[in-house]
Structures are given as structure tokens and as C-alpha cells.
Design a protein around this motif. Structure first.
Motif, mmCIF file in Angstrom:
data_model
loop_
_atom_site.group_PDB
_atom_site.id
_atom_site.type_symbol
_atom_site.label_atom_id
_atom_site.label_comp_id
_atom_site.label_asym_id
_atom_site.label_seq_id
_atom_site.Cartn_x
_atom_site.Cartn_y
_atom_site.Cartn_z
ATOM 1 N N VAL A 33 43.528 26.044 47.100
ATOM 2 C CA VAL A 33 44.559 25.855 48.134
ATOM 3 C C VAL A 33 45.274 27.169 48.431
ATOM 4 N N ILE A 34 45.692 27.867 47.375
ATOM 5 C CA ILE A 34 46.371 29.154 47.575
ATOM 6 C C ILE A 34 45.404 30.161 48.194
ATOM 7 N N GLY A 35 44.154 30.139 47.743
ATOM 8 C CA GLY A 35 43.152 31.056 48.280
ATOM 9 C C GLY A 35 42.886 30.832 49.762
ATOM 10 N N LEU A 36 42.889 29.578 50.201
ATOM 11 C CA LEU A 36 42.679 29.278 51.621
ATOM 12 C C LEU A 36 43.805 29.859 52.471
ATOM 13 N N ILE A 37 45.038 29.689 52.006
ATOM 14 C CA ILE A 37 46.187 30.228 52.744
ATOM 15 C C ILE A 37 46.124 31.751 52.772
ATOM 16 N N LEU A 38 45.890 32.348 51.605
ATOM 17 C CA LEU A 38 45.807 33.804 51.525
ATOM 18 C C LEU A 38 44.645 34.336 52.348
ATOM 19 N N GLY A 39 43.509 33.651 52.287
ATOM 20 C CA GLY A 39 42.341 34.082 53.036
ATOM 21 C C GLY A 39 42.572 34.103 54.535
ATOM 22 N N MET A 40 43.272 33.076 55.035
ATOM 23 C CA MET A 40 43.571 33.034 56.471
ATOM 24 C C MET A 40 44.502 34.171 56.868
ATOM 25 N N ILE A 41 45.502 34.447 56.028
ATOM 26 C CA ILE A 41 46.439 35.541 56.319
ATOM 27 C C ILE A 41 45.699 36.878 56.354
ATOM 28 N N LEU A 42 44.855 37.104 55.359
ATOM 29 C CA LEU A 42 44.101 38.364 55.306
ATOM 30 C C LEU A 42 43.148 38.496 56.486
ATOM 31 N N ALA A 43 42.516 37.384 56.853
ATOM 32 C CA ALA A 43 41.585 37.424 57.987
ATOM 33 C C ALA A 43 42.305 37.771 59.284
ATOM 34 N N VAL A 44 43.478 37.180 59.496
ATOM 35 C CA VAL A 44 44.258 37.454 60.716
ATOM 36 C C VAL A 44 44.707 38.909 60.744
ATOM 37 N N ILE A 45 45.130 39.426 59.584
ATOM 38 C CA ILE A 45 45.557 40.830 59.515
ATOM 39 C C ILE A 45 44.425 41.758 59.934
ATOM 40 N N ARG A 46 43.210 41.483 59.470
ATOM 41 C CA ARG A 46 42.076 42.328 59.822
ATOM 42 C C ARG A 46 41.643 42.142 61.271
ATOM 43 N N LEU A 47 41.670 40.903 61.741
ATOM 44 C CA LEU A 47 41.234 40.639 63.112
ATOM 45 C C LEU A 47 42.156 41.299 64.130
ATOM 46 N N PHE A 48 43.456 41.280 63.853
ATOM 47 C CA PHE A 48 44.430 41.868 64.779
ATOM 48 C C PHE A 48 44.745 43.317 64.440
ATOM 49 N N ARG A 49 44.023 43.862 63.438
ATOM 50 C CA ARG A 49 44.141 45.270 63.074
ATOM 51 C C ARG A 49 45.604 45.693 62.895
ATOM 52 N N VAL A 50 46.329 44.952 62.077
ATOM 53 C CA VAL A 50 47.734 45.264 61.811
ATOM 54 C C VAL A 50 47.802 46.622 61.106
ATOM 55 N N PRO A 51 48.564 47.565 61.638
ATOM 56 C CA PRO A 51 48.625 48.911 61.037
ATOM 57 C C PRO A 51 49.033 48.869 59.568
ATOM 58 N N VAL A 52 48.445 49.721 58.782
ATOM 59 C CA VAL A 52 48.690 49.871 57.348
ATOM 60 C C VAL A 52 48.186 48.652 56.576
ATOM 61 N N LEU A 53 48.654 47.465 56.936
ATOM 62 C CA LEU A 53 48.248 46.256 56.226
ATOM 63 C C LEU A 53 46.740 46.048 56.305
ATOM 64 N N SER A 54 46.154 46.326 57.458
ATOM 65 C CA SER A 54 44.713 46.153 57.626
ATOM 66 C C SER A 54 43.942 47.058 56.665
ATOM 67 N N GLN A 55 44.400 48.292 56.497
ATOM 68 C CA GLN A 55 43.733 49.223 55.589
ATOM 69 C C GLN A 55 43.909 48.777 54.134
ATOM 70 N N LEU A 56 45.081 48.265 53.804
ATOM 71 C CA LEU A 56 45.331 47.779 52.445
ATOM 72 C C LEU A 56 44.448 46.573 52.131
ATOM 73 N N VAL A 57 44.248 45.715 53.122
ATOM 74 C CA VAL A 57 43.388 44.547 52.928
ATOM 75 C C VAL A 57 41.957 44.984 52.652
ATOM 76 N N VAL A 58 41.480 45.990 53.373
ATOM 77 C CA VAL A 58 40.122 46.495 53.159
ATOM 78 C C VAL A 58 39.966 47.007 51.735
ATOM 79 N N VAL A 59 40.946 47.741 51.236
ATOM 80 C CA VAL A 59 40.909 48.252 49.861
ATOM 81 C C VAL A 59 40.909 47.097 48.862
ATOM 82 N N PHE A 60 41.750 46.094 49.123
ATOM 83 C CA PHE A 60 41.834 44.925 48.238
ATOM 84 C C PHE A 60 40.497 44.186 48.183
#
Length: 234
Positions: A33-60
Motif C-alpha cells: 500500500v505504501i509502495g503504491l502511493i510512493l510509486g505514483m508520486i515518484l512516477a509523476v515527479i519523473r513524468l513532469f520532470r520536476v526540477p531537482v526532485l526528478s534527478q534525485l528520483v533517478v538516483v534513488f
């Protein structure tokens, strides 16, 4: 060396191990359940190319893919309390189960984010354009049109990932969780019948996996019941 093999003990061990199956399933459910919520947040960050956060997600994501699950478990169990202690927060006495859930949730979140991102990109952009043409904002089109369709696309891979995660939860006993695997290790220490214990555990895990696979097929069929059938053209 263990004692002589006794196949009768397999059926004696199964009820004892089943008493601890609920612990394993609780870890799986909370982490999923927690992974689904986190996964959606991370996916949206990458899809919308949020500055800084998108790069941190890639590293994670790269870190999660590049390190063994057991190492991640130890890093969270030993590292998280040490990190938070720097900020004056002491969680050293927190139950080990919470560290297990956190670790598996982070791993699942990384896996789900890639599944969701691929599924969302798999929805034809014309769907978004059609939503905007009838007055929806981009956000409304995403949540009301794109997201439901992408969920249907992602479901099979998510289900497979959950089943894989069930098998990986057997590592939880390494930090003191008395789940089914932990109880199995205790039985081996007490009886010296390792093979019988491992066979009993394999039967239980296999049965649970079969049940989850059947449930996944049922849910997938229900989710796709409104889809128009594909007609082959000669």
C-alpha cells in the motif's frame, strides 16, 4: 548434520508455520500500500520532470536496482536510527517490523514507479487532447482519463511484483522478525530437521502464490470487462 529425513514431520510443521503466516502477509500488505502511493508520486515527479526532485528520483531508483535487498534491509535497520539521531529523534527502540515495512515499501515504490511511468506513457496522448478539448484542465484529464486507463495497463506487472515481494519477505527474519521464516529457523534449531521445515515452508509459500495469482486474474478480468474486444481483420 541433520537427523534422518521424516516426511511425516512436514505435515506436523505446516500448522505451526501457518500461525506466523499472518505476520508475513501483514508486512506484504502494508509495504504494498505504501509502495503504491510512493510509486505514483515518484512516477509523476519523473513524468513532469520536476526540477531537482526528478534527478534525485533517478538516483534513488538506480540505487534500489543496483543493491541487494538484504543490504537495503540492513541499511534501513541500522542507518535510519543513526541518521534521525543526528536530528534528535531516537527510534532505536522501534519494533523491527516497522523497519522491514519501510524497506520493502521503498523497494516496491521504486519498482511501481517505473511500472506506472511506463503505463502512463502507454496511454495515447490523444486521450489527453480529447479531455482538454471538452474543457478539462491537464490535471483533470490526467486523473479522470489517463490514470484509470494506465492503472489497467499497469495491473499485471504490479501483481507480479507483489507476488515477487511476498517471496522476498523471507529476509525479514534476519533482523529479528518472527515471521514464518523466522519460526522455521527456530524449528530447525530445535529439531535439526531442516529439510522437512524448508519443504513445509515451500508448500505454504507456493500455495499462497497460487492463490494470489488466481486473485490477480480475477481482478484483471473484472478491470478489463468494459474493454471492447479486438476484432481481427482479414
Amino acid at each position: 548434520m541433520g537427523k534422518a529425513f521424516d516426511w511425516h514431520l512436514i505435515f506436523d510443521f505446516i500448522p505451526t508455520l501457518l500461525e506466523y503466516l499472518m505476520v508475513t502477509l501483514q508486512v506484504l500488505v502494508y509495504a504494498t500500500v505504501i509502495g503504491l502511493i510512493l510509486g505514483m508520486i515518484l512516477a509523476v515527479i519523473r513524468l513532469f520532470r520536476v526540477p531537482v526532485l526528478s534527478q534525485l528520483v533517478v538516483v534513488f531508483l538506480s540505487f534500489i536496482r543496483g543493491t541487494p535487498m538484504l543490504i537495503q534491509l540492513f541499511l534501513v535497520f541500522y542507518g535510519l536510527p543513526a541518521l534521525l539521531l543526528v536530528f534528535g529523534v531516537d527510534i532505536s527502540r522501534m519494533a523491527p517490523a516497522y523497519f522491514v515495512i519501510i524497506t520493502y515499501a521503498l523497494r516496491d515504490g521504486a519498482i511501481f514507479s517505473e511500472i506506472f511511468r511506463s503505463a502512463i506513457k502507454g496511454v495515447d496522448y490523444g486521450q489527453t487532447e480529447a479531455a482538454m478539448s471538452v474543457g478539462m484542465s491537464q490535471a483533470q484529464g490526467f486523473f479522470r482519463i489517463v490514470l484509470p486507463q494506465s492503472a489497467s495497463i499497469a495491473f499485471p506487472n504490479v501483481a507480479n511484483s507483489v507476488i515477487s515481494s511476498l517471496k522476498d519477505t523471507s529476509l525479514a527474519f534476519t533482523i529479528g522478525i518472527m515471521d514464518m521464516m523466522g519460526r522455521g529457523e527456530a524449528l530447525i534449531a530445535a529439531t535439526a530437521h531442516a529439510l522437512e521445515v524448508y519443504i513445509a515452508m515451500s508448500i505454504i509459500y507456493y500455495a499462497v502464490v497460487l492463490i494470489l495469482e488466481q486473485l490477480a486474474k480475477v481482478f484483471e478480468k473484472r478491470a478489463n470487462r468494459h474493454k471492447a474486444p479486438v476484432v481481427a481483420l482479414d
